[in-house]
Design an enzyme around this catalytic site. Structure first.
Site, PDB file in Angstrom:
ATOM      1  N   LEU A   1      55.030   6.271  19.108  1.00 55.25           N
ATOM      2  CA  LEU A   1      55.083   4.860  19.507  1.00 55.25           C
ATOM      3  C   LEU A   1      55.309   3.958  18.306  1.00 55.25           C
ATOM      4  CD1 LEU A   1      52.713   3.035  21.958  1.00 55.25           C
ATOM      5  CD2 LEU A   1      52.970   2.146  19.637  1.00 55.25           C
TER       6      LEU A   1
ATOM      7  N   TYR B   1      47.093  -1.250   9.644  1.00 55.29           N
ATOM      8  CA  TYR B   1      47.645  -2.230  10.576  1.00 55.29           C
ATOM      9  C   TYR B   1      48.660  -3.134   9.876  1.00 55.29           C
ATOM     10  CZ  TYR B   1      44.812  -1.194  14.734  1.00 55.29           C
ATOM     11  OH  TYR B   1      44.278  -0.632  15.864  1.00 55.29           O
TER      12      TYR B   1
ATOM     13  N   ASN C   1      55.396  -0.075  17.056  1.00 61.07           N
ATOM     14  CA  ASN C   1      55.191  -1.478  17.443  1.00 61.07           C
ATOM     15  C   ASN C   1      55.654  -2.425  16.345  1.00 61.07           C
ATOM     16  OD1 ASN C   1      52.443  -0.232  16.852  1.00 61.07           O
ATOM     17  ND2 ASN C   1      51.728  -2.322  17.011  1.00 61.07           N
ATOM     18  N   ASP C   2      54.804  -3.223  15.756  1.00 56.33           N
ATOM     19  CA  ASP C   2      55.267  -4.369  14.963  1.00 56.33           C
ATOM     20  C   ASP C   2      56.196  -4.018  13.802  1.00 56.33           C
ATOM     21  OD1 ASP C   2      53.081  -5.058  16.465  1.00 56.33           O
ATOM     22  OD2 ASP C   2      51.899  -5.841  14.805  1.00 56.33           O
TER      23      ASP C   2
ATOM     24  N   GLU D   1      47.430 -13.256  16.546  1.00 51.34           N
ATOM     25  CA  GLU D   1      47.899 -12.123  15.737  1.00 51.34           C
ATOM     26  C   GLU D   1      49.177 -12.504  14.989  1.00 51.34           C
ATOM     27  OE1 GLU D   1      48.244  -8.929  18.737  1.00 51.34           O
ATOM     28  OE2 GLU D   1      46.390  -8.110  17.920  1.00 51.34           O
TER      29      GLU D   1
ATOM     30  N   ARG E   1      43.350  -9.977  10.648  1.00 52.03           N
ATOM     31  CA  ARG E   1      44.389  -9.008  10.255  1.00 52.03           C
ATOM     32  C   ARG E   1      45.764  -9.631  10.080  1.00 52.03           C
ATOM     33  NH1 ARG E   1      42.619  -7.132  15.364  1.00 52.03           N
ATOM     34  NH2 ARG E   1      43.900  -7.852  17.088  1.00 52.03           N
ATOM     35  N   ASP E   2      46.693  -8.761   9.700  1.00 51.39           N
ATOM     36  CA  ASP E   2      48.132  -9.047   9.637  1.00 51.39           C
ATOM     37  C   ASP E   2      48.500 -10.012   8.507  1.00 51.39           C
ATOM     38  OD1 ASP E   2      47.992  -7.491  11.912  1.00 51.39           O
ATOM     39  OD2 ASP E   2      48.135  -9.206  13.295  1.00 51.39           O
TER      40      ASP E   2
ATOM     41  N   GLN F   1      54.935  -0.416  12.362  1.00 54.27           N
ATOM     42  CA  GLN F   1      53.735   0.217  12.910  1.00 54.27           C
ATOM     43  C   GLN F   1      54.175   1.439  13.697  1.00 54.27           C
ATOM     44  OE1 GLN F   1      50.017  -1.217  13.070  1.00 54.27           O
ATOM     45  NE2 GLN F   1      51.085  -1.217  11.114  1.00 54.27           N
TER      46      GLN F   1
END
Ligand code: FRU
Length: 468
Positions: free
Chosen positions: A38, A100, A40-41, A217, A158-159, A57
Site C-alpha cells: 500500500l 510517518y 499513501n502520502d 494532517e 506529525r508530518d 509512505q
C-alpha cells in the site's frame, strides 16, 4: 521487528505478489504506484542537485496501513522515474510503529529528511520528529529525534514540512490539542537539530475559523507570488450538500505569515480537489521557480479496502505532478508541461456528443470544449455530466453500492482529462478546479459520449513511463 526481519518479510511479499500486481489491468501506465503493498502520502518531494526526488509512505508487507516505510524514486524530468534504495524502515525506539510523513530539504549540500517517528503503546501513542540524511548512493542514515511531543497536545503531532527563510529553518506540524482540535504548529530552527516552538498559527478555533476538525494532517506552508499558502488536511468537517463530501478533506487557505510575530492571517478554506480521492498533497519549489505538487490518489478511513487492486497485492497511486498558480485569490493546478512528452497518436472528435465514436481512454488525454449538456460514461464505472450549472461526477460506492456524487459549480469553458487505467484527473478551465478519482471499469477502458451538447475533443493516447 529487526530491519533484517522486515526486509525478509517484504521480499517474501514481493516475490508472492509481484507478478499478479504488475499484470493487473488497473495498474497505471504512467502514474507512480507501489510494486506491491500500500502506498499513501507523497513525502520528501524536492529538486536536489538538479534531480527530483519523491519519497512515499509505503507498507510493502501488505495492503494495509501500519508501520510505514519511506520508498524513494528519483527523476530527471518528473515523468520517468527510477527506484532508489528504500529510504526509511521503522523499528527504532523512536519510530517503532512507522516512519510517518515528512519532507526533505537541502542542508548545505546534504539531502536531509524530516519525518515523524510514530510510537504506539498499550495505552496511546507518541510522536517524535526525526532527522535523517541521504548520501549520493541513496543510502539513508537516521540521526534520531529532534523534537518530542509538545505539551498540551495528544500523540497526534506529525508530518513536518520544513523550509528555509532568511537565516533560519521553519517547520509546520499537524497537531491535535488536548481538546481534540486540529492545529498547525510553527517551529523555528537554527539547525535541523535545534528547534523552538513558536506557537499555533492556524487551526480549529483560530483566525476566525470556529470548530474546524479534530485533527489537521500534512500541513504545507509556502510563498506563492505575494501570498503565503497553507495547504492542510482537516479531519472531522461535517459533509455539506455539495462540499466536504469525502471522509477527510484536503484544502488550503491563503494569507500572510508574519515571521517576526509567528502569526498567520488567512482567508477562507477551499478544497484543493473535488473528486472522490485526493489527500495529503505535498509541494516543492523547483529550480525554475515553479511550485510543484503531488497528491495521494486515495482517501483514508473510508472505503479504500474495497478497491479491487487489493486482491492483486497492491493499492493506490500518486497523482500526476502538477504546477500551482495563484489566480484571483484561488489556487489553480495544472499538469506539469513535461507530461506532454507522453502524448502519442492524436485524433480530433467533433459534433453532437451522442454521435461521437466510442473512445479508448485506457491511457489518454482529452481536451474538451463544449456547448450544451453532455455526459461521458467511463466504462460504466464513472459518469461525468456537464451542463450550464457545472460538473457532476457519479459512481457507485464500492462498499455500499449506493450512487455517490461530487460537484463543481460554475461555467465550464474547457476540460482536460487525464486517464490512466483506473484513474481520472479532471482539470477545469485551465486549473480553476480539479476532480481526481479512481474508477474500476468492468470491461474495456472505453468512453461513451451521451447527450445533445456540441463537442470538440482532442484525444491523445498516452505512452507508459519508464519506472526502472
Ligand atoms: C496522512 C497520514 C499522515 C501520516 C501518514 C501515515 O494520510 O495519516 O498524517 O503521517 O498518513 O501513513
Amino acid at each position: 521487528m529487526s530491519e533484517h526481519a522486515l526486509l525478509k518479510k517484504a521480499l517474501l511479499n514481493a516475490t508472492r505478489s509481484m507478478t499478479q500486481a504488475k499484470n493487473d489491468g488497473y495498474r497505471p501506465g504512467w502514474h507512480l504506484s507501489p510494486l506491491v503493498g500500500l502506498l499513501n502520502d507523497p513525502n520528501g518531494f524536492i529538486q536536489f542537485a538538479g534531480q527530483y526526488h519523491l519519497f512515499y509512505q509505503w507498507n510493502p508487507l501488505a495492503c494495509a496501513h501500519g508501520a510505514k516505510w519511506w520508498g524513494h524514486w528519483r527523476s530527471d524530468d518528473l515523468v520517468n522515474w527510477q527506484n532508489e534504495p528504500v529510504a526509511l524502515l521503522p523499528g527504532d525506539v523512536y519510530d517503532s510503529h512507522g516512519c510517518y510523513s515528512g519532507s526533505a530539504v537541502d542542508d548545505n549540500g546534504t539531502l536531509s529528511l524530516l519525518y515523524t517517528g510514530n510510537v504506539k503503546f498499550a495505552q496511546g501513542r507518541t510522536a517524535w520528529q526525526c532527522l535523517a540524511t541521504v548520501d549520493d548512493a541513496g543510502e539513508v542514515t537516521k540521526a534520531g529525534p529532534v523534537i518530542g511531543l509538545p505539551e498540551g497536545y495528544t500523540g497526534h503531532v506529525r508530518d513536518p514540512k520544513v523550509w528555509r527563510h532568511g537565516e533560519h529553518w521553519y517547520m509546520v506540524l499537524g497537531a491535535q490539542n488536548l481538546q481534540q482540535q486540529g492545529k498547525v504548529l510553527l517551529y523555528r530552527g537554527d539547525t535541523l537539530q535545534q528547534w523552538t516552538l513558536l506557537g499555533e498559527i492556524a487551526g480549529s478555533h483560530l483566525n476566525g475559523l470556529g470548530e474546524f476538525g479534530y485533527m489537521w494532517e500534512c500541513p504545507d506552508l509556502f510563498a506563492l507570488g505575494e501570498q503565503d499558502v497553507l495547504v492542510f488536511c482537516p479531519q472531522g468537517l461535517p459533509a455539506q450538500a455539495q462540499r466536504w463530501l469525502n471522509t477527510h478533506q484536503s484544502g488550503y487557505v491563503i494569507g500572510q505569515l508574519d515571521y517576526s510575530k509567528a502569526a498567520y492571517q488567512h482567508g477562507d478554506f477551499h478544497e484543493l480537489d473535488l473528486g472522490f480521492e485526493f489527500y495529503a498533497p505535498q509541494t516543492t519549489l523547483g529550480d525554475d521557480g515553479r511550485r510543484l505538487l503531488f497528491g495521494w490518489v486515495g482517501m483514508p478511513d473510508e472505503n479504500e479496502f474495497y478497491d479491487p487492486t487489493r486482491e492483486q497485492g497492491w493499492m493506490h497511486i500518486m497523482s500526476c505532478p502538477r504546477e500551482l498558480r495563484l489566480v484571483e485569490g484561488r489556487l489553480y493546478q495544472q499538469p506539469v508541461d513535461e507530461l506532454k512528452s507522453l502524448r502519442g497518436a492524436h485524433q480530433r472528435l467533433e459534433g453532437r456528443a451522442d454521435s461521437l465514436a466510442i473512445t479508448d481512454v485506457a491511457q489518454a488525454e482529452l481536451v474538451i470544449s463544449a456547448e450544451g449538456s453532455w455526459q461521458a460514461d467511463f466504462g460504466g464505472a464513472m459518469l461525468l455530466s456537464c451542463d450550464e450549472s457545472g460538473l457532476r461526477l457519479r459512481r457507485q460506492n464500492r462498499r455500499t453500492g449506493e450512487t455517490e456524487t461530487r460537484y463543481w459549480s460554475g461555467q465550464v469553458r474547457q476540460l482536460q482529462i487525464l486517464c490512466d487505467r483506473s484513474s481520472l484527473e479532471i482539470f477545469v478551465n485551465d486549473g480553476e478546479a480539479t476532480l481526481t478519482s479512481r474508477y474500476f471499469p468492468a470491461e474495456e477502458h472505453t468512453l461513451r459520449w451521451q447527450g445533445s451538447g456540441e463537442l470538440r475533443v482532442d484525444h491523445w493516447q498516452l505512452q507508459s513511463i519508464m519506472l526502472v
